[in-house]
Design a protein around this motif. Structure first.
Motif, PDB file in Angstrom:
ATOM      1  N   TYR A  44     -59.940 -57.759   0.681  1.00 51.40           N
ATOM      2  CA  TYR A  44     -59.080 -58.469   1.646  1.00 51.40           C
ATOM      3  C   TYR A  44     -59.854 -59.544   2.418  1.00 51.40           C
ATOM      4  O   TYR A  44     -59.291 -60.190   3.305  1.00 51.40           O
ATOM      5  CB  TYR A  44     -58.507 -57.492   2.683  1.00 51.40           C
TER       6      TYR A  44
ATOM      7  N   VAL B  10     -64.261 -53.777   7.397  1.00 48.14           N
ATOM      8  CA  VAL B  10     -63.977 -53.306   8.758  1.00 48.14           C
ATOM      9  C   VAL B  10     -64.902 -52.132   9.110  1.00 48.14           C
ATOM     10  O   VAL B  10     -65.615 -51.605   8.252  1.00 48.14           O
ATOM     11  CB  VAL B  10     -62.477 -52.939   8.943  1.00 48.14           C
TER      12      VAL B  10
ATOM     13  N   CYS C 250     -60.196 -51.011  12.261  1.00 53.90           N
ATOM     14  CA  CYS C 250     -58.979 -50.704  11.503  1.00 53.90           C
ATOM     15  C   CYS C 250     -58.101 -49.876  12.433  1.00 53.90           C
ATOM     16  O   CYS C 250     -58.410 -48.701  12.691  1.00 53.90           O
ATOM     17  CB  CYS C 250     -59.308 -49.922  10.237  1.00 53.90           C
ATOM     18  N   PRO C 251     -57.005 -50.440  12.943  1.00 55.31           N
ATOM     19  CA  PRO C 251     -56.156 -49.694  13.876  1.00 55.31           C
ATOM     20  C   PRO C 251     -55.693 -48.340  13.319  1.00 55.31           C
ATOM     21  O   PRO C 251     -55.587 -47.366  14.060  1.00 55.31           O
ATOM     22  CB  PRO C 251     -54.977 -50.640  14.115  1.00 55.31           C
ATOM     23  N   MET C 252     -55.473 -48.280  12.006  1.00 53.97           N
ATOM     24  CA  MET C 252     -55.035 -46.986  11.462  1.00 53.97           C
ATOM     25  C   MET C 252     -56.109 -45.912  11.650  1.00 53.97           C
ATOM     26  O   MET C 252     -55.804 -44.767  11.996  1.00 53.97           O
ATOM     27  CB  MET C 252     -54.705 -47.100   9.975  1.00 53.97           C
TER      28      MET C 252
ATOM     29  N   ASN D  11     -60.172 -44.319   5.638  1.00 50.98           N
ATOM     30  CA  ASN D  11     -59.854 -45.129   6.823  1.00 50.98           C
ATOM     31  C   ASN D  11     -59.757 -44.202   8.032  1.00 50.98           C
ATOM     32  O   ASN D  11     -58.684 -43.909   8.556  1.00 50.98           O
ATOM     33  CB  ASN D  11     -58.511 -45.856   6.655  1.00 50.98           C
TER      34      ASN D  11
ATOM     35  N   CYS E 126     -50.599 -48.038   8.580  1.00 54.05           N
ATOM     36  CA  CYS E 126     -51.226 -49.361   8.622  1.00 54.05           C
ATOM     37  C   CYS E 126     -50.203 -50.392   9.091  1.00 54.05           C
ATOM     38  O   CYS E 126     -49.164 -50.567   8.437  1.00 54.05           O
ATOM     39  CB  CYS E 126     -51.747 -49.727   7.232  1.00 54.05           C
ATOM     40  N   HIS E 127     -50.533 -51.060  10.183  1.00 49.80           N
ATOM     41  CA  HIS E 127     -49.565 -52.024  10.745  1.00 49.80           C
ATOM     42  C   HIS E 127     -49.388 -53.252   9.851  1.00 49.80           C
ATOM     43  O   HIS E 127     -48.446 -54.011  10.038  1.00 49.80           O
ATOM     44  CB  HIS E 127     -50.030 -52.467  12.144  1.00 49.80           C
ATOM     45  N   VAL E 128     -50.271 -53.425   8.878  1.00 46.22           N
ATOM     46  CA  VAL E 128     -50.150 -54.562   7.952  1.00 46.22           C
ATOM     47  C   VAL E 128     -49.201 -54.179   6.801  1.00 46.22           C
ATOM     48  O   VAL E 128     -48.258 -54.913   6.475  1.00 46.22           O
ATOM     49  CB  VAL E 128     -51.539 -54.949   7.397  1.00 46.22           C
ATOM     50  N   HIS E 129     -49.440 -53.014   6.213  1.00 46.08           N
ATOM     51  CA  HIS E 129     -48.619 -52.611   5.066  1.00 46.08           C
ATOM     52  C   HIS E 129     -47.170 -52.312   5.455  1.00 46.08           C
ATOM     53  O   HIS E 129     -46.278 -52.456   4.620  1.00 46.08           O
ATOM     54  CB  HIS E 129     -49.273 -51.423   4.343  1.00 46.08           C
TER      55      HIS E 129
ATOM     56  N   GLU F 102     -50.442 -47.274   0.956  1.00 43.21           N
ATOM     57  CA  GLU F 102     -50.207 -47.349   2.411  1.00 43.21           C
ATOM     58  C   GLU F 102     -48.820 -47.895   2.734  1.00 43.21           C
ATOM     59  O   GLU F 102     -48.414 -47.916   3.896  1.00 43.21           O
ATOM     60  CB  GLU F 102     -51.258 -48.252   3.068  1.00 43.21           C
TER      61      GLU F 102
ATOM     62  N   CYS G  20     -54.224 -58.809   7.173  1.00 46.79           N
ATOM     63  CA  CYS G  20     -54.966 -57.934   8.088  1.00 46.79           C
ATOM     64  C   CYS G  20     -55.874 -58.803   8.971  1.00 46.79           C
ATOM     65  O   CYS G  20     -56.870 -59.345   8.483  1.00 46.79           O
ATOM     66  CB  CYS G  20     -55.789 -56.925   7.294  1.00 46.79           C
TER      67      CYS G  20
ATOM     68  N   MET H 186     -59.646 -57.939   8.878  1.00 45.46           N
ATOM     69  CA  MET H 186     -60.374 -58.306   7.663  1.00 45.46           C
ATOM     70  C   MET H 186     -60.729 -59.790   7.655  1.00 45.46           C
ATOM     71  O   MET H 186     -61.673 -60.199   6.996  1.00 45.46           O
ATOM     72  CB  MET H 186     -59.530 -57.970   6.429  1.00 45.46           C
TER      73      MET H 186
HETATM   74 FE1  SF4 Z   1     -56.812 -50.996   8.268  1.00 42.17          FE
HETATM   75 FE2  SF4 Z   1     -54.469 -51.831   7.340  1.00 42.17          FE
HETATM   76 FE3  SF4 Z   1     -56.421 -53.585   7.700  1.00 42.17          FE
HETATM   77 FE4  SF4 Z   1     -56.566 -51.792   5.706  1.00 42.17          FE
HETATM   78  S1  SF4 Z   1     -55.083 -53.448   5.930  1.00 42.17           S
HETATM   79  S2  SF4 Z   1     -58.194 -52.330   7.127  1.00 42.17           S
HETATM   80  S3  SF4 Z   1     -55.583 -50.019   6.687  1.00 42.17           S
HETATM   81  S4  SF4 Z   1     -55.388 -52.367   9.282  1.00 42.17           S
END
Ligand code: SF4
Ligand code: 13P
Length: 303
Positions: A24, A59, A84-86, A112, A170-173, A198, A258, A261
């Motif tokens: 990523y 990350v 990584c917020p998750m 993660n 995951c707030h991105v997925h 995710e 993300c 990333m």
């Molecule tokens: Fe974390 Fe989601 Fe970023 Fe992967 S994509 S590093 S799970 S926030």
């Protein structure tokens, strides 16, 4: 840019360093890295490398994992705020409470996660080996943390197992929606849908294959299909397009980016090597316990 690339390569040699990058990362970082891969591949590289310094373009939990695996090496994260917020959605206390309630369960945590959570875990997993690992476990009662969507995907695959879910995501997925997939499928009926575990269950259900990011790269290269809908973070499109210039890739959502990333830049990578920062080190007691769970991952993956 050429000058910066030369300076990074020169310093890398001087430090006997290796640059690892997640799929990523921005294109320039992927291009200069010695290895680009998913979390499992990156962990293996960290374990097998004979470099003195590992610069981790990813990350925080990834660099932390590398530092636990390769305890004698210096592990650098070029951007200290790349989290990584998750991974932060569950802490060791919360996991201990779940273990108290279901004391007969085995704890499987997604890579993660923080080192403290790994230290409370029996087996670590990644997106590429989660089904194999859970399948290889003799016990049928599992606490899965922190990703509730990956946990639900595992639960759907193994209906005979009781999977107790934490509530991370995951707030991105989650920005990838079923309607995104449906409209792309309508526009490109012969496209194969490749989705990261995710993603939400409704997205998973509409997909052809559920894969880690490296598995997506392998699949796209080896497949005879010419068109793909990609349901994961959009950074992976860089390598997909580079490796398969004749094939077409459609990202499922333009919002699947993300921000953490993308914090690593070429300048920060250079400064990391120049100033030997930011060193990622884990408290010894925590690292020993966390390493056990990571070693169990390697064991159950290669079994
Ligand atoms: Fe974390 Fe989601 Fe970023 Fe992967 S994509 S590093 S799970 S926030
Ligand atoms: P992969 O291990 O599939 O590359 O996934 C890591 C990650 O953080 C996904 O969001």
């Amino acid at each position: 840019m050429m000058e910066l690339i030369d300076k990074i390569n020169k310093l890398k040699k001087e430090r006997n360093a290796i640059i690892l990058a997640h799929t990523y990362q921005v294109g320039d970082i992927q291009d200069i890295a010695d290895f680009v891969g998913d979390s499992y591949g990156l962990s293996k590289k960290a374990a097998d490398s004979d470099a003195d310094v590992i610069v981790f373009c990813g990350v925080h939990f990834m660099a932390e994992t590398a530092s636990i695996i390769a305890e004698d090496k210096t592990v650098l994260l070029p951007e200290i705020d790349a989290g990584c917020p998750m991974a932060d959605m569950i802490d060791a206390d919360k996991l201990r409470k779940m273990k108290e309630v279901d004391s007969d369960a085995i704890v499987v945590s997604y890579i993660n996660s923080t080192a403290e959570v790994k230290a409370e875990t029996d087996v670590i997993c990644t997106s590429s080996n989660v089904l194999k690992i859970v399948g290889n476990l003799k016990t049928n009662k599992i606490i899965f943390a922190p990703d509730k969507y990956m946990g639900s995907y595992v639960a759907a695959h193994y209906p005979e197992k009781e999977i107790i879910l934490a509530d991370g995501y995951c707030h991105v997925h989650v920005t990838i929606l079923p309607e995104d997939i449906l409209s792309l499928k309508e526009a490109h009926p012969s496209a194969v849908v490749l989705t990261h575990p995710e993603c939400q269950g409704e997205v998973v259900k509409l997909s052809d294959h559920i894969l880690s990011t490296s598995q997506m790269l392998d699949f796209a290269r080896e497949s005879d299909a010419q068109e793909f809908i990609i349901a994961t973070e959009n950074g992976i499109l860089y390598l997909l397009n580079k490796q398969n210039p004749q094939k077409k890739f459609y990202h499922a959502s333009k919002y699947a980016v993300c921000p953490n990333m993308k914090k690593t830049t070429m300048e920060k990578l250079y400064w990391a090597l120049e100033d030997m920062k930011y060193k990622i080190k884990v408290d010894k007691d925590i690292a020993v316990k966390a390493k056990r769970a990571i070693d169990n991952m390697f064991f159950y993956t290669e079994k």
